[in-house]
Scaffold this active site. Sequence first.
Site, PDB file in Angstrom:
ATOM      1  CG  ASP A 116      -8.157   7.287  -3.492  1.00 49.63           C
ATOM      2  OD1 ASP A 116      -7.666   7.119  -4.488  1.00 49.63           O
ATOM      3  OD2 ASP A 116      -8.760   6.622  -2.530  1.00 49.63           O
ATOM      4  CD  GLU A 122      -8.083   6.814  -7.600  1.00 48.69           C
ATOM      5  OE1 GLU A 122      -6.857   6.154  -7.707  1.00 48.69           O
ATOM      6  OE2 GLU A 122      -8.872   6.570  -6.654  1.00 48.69           O
TER       7      GLU A 122
END
Length: 194
Positions: free
Chosen positions: A23, A80
């Site tokens: 993430d 990400e």
Amino acid sequence: MRKAVYQMMQFWVNKGIEGFRMDVINFLSKDPALPDGILRDGQAFADGQSGCNNGPRIHEYLQEMYQEVVANASLMTVSEVPFVIAEEAKLYTASNRNELNWVLPFEQLDLDCQNGDKWHLKKLDLVVLKENFKGWQQAPHEGFGSLYLNHHDQPHLVSRFGNDGQYLEKCAKMLATCLHFMQGTPYIFQGKEI
């Protein structure tokens, strides 16, 4: 702290996993000055990304993670990377840098946001979306391109970019066709395959 992260990663490698999806990895390195976030018009809270996006040691940290865990196990890595443009993505994915295999940029998901708010959307200009995809498709980089139009933090793509009523199936097929005929690796997040 980083040592504990590497130990946790190694635990999962020992269990047989073959890769990691991380993430917002580009937020790991913070600006040591800890600047105040930017409060945009109409928002209740400041955006702190200016103090942590692509921080001063991010590439050092990723290269260290690669050396400590990834290289020894030949793992696939993807993360990400909000607020990263194609030119910056090359730094994360170039094979000689030993950082990540893929990045999931957010740029295309911000094109219809009002004041940076993903829950208050304006009508998407399809020409702008096309130009964005074209820019990422034509950007010279070694890393594989990631193809997606939504994920767990975004509204459903057919509701957002199409018509989820009368034309649900046709819009879903059109969006999938558009996305999957581009160069890159498609990502279909859980629940989107239907």
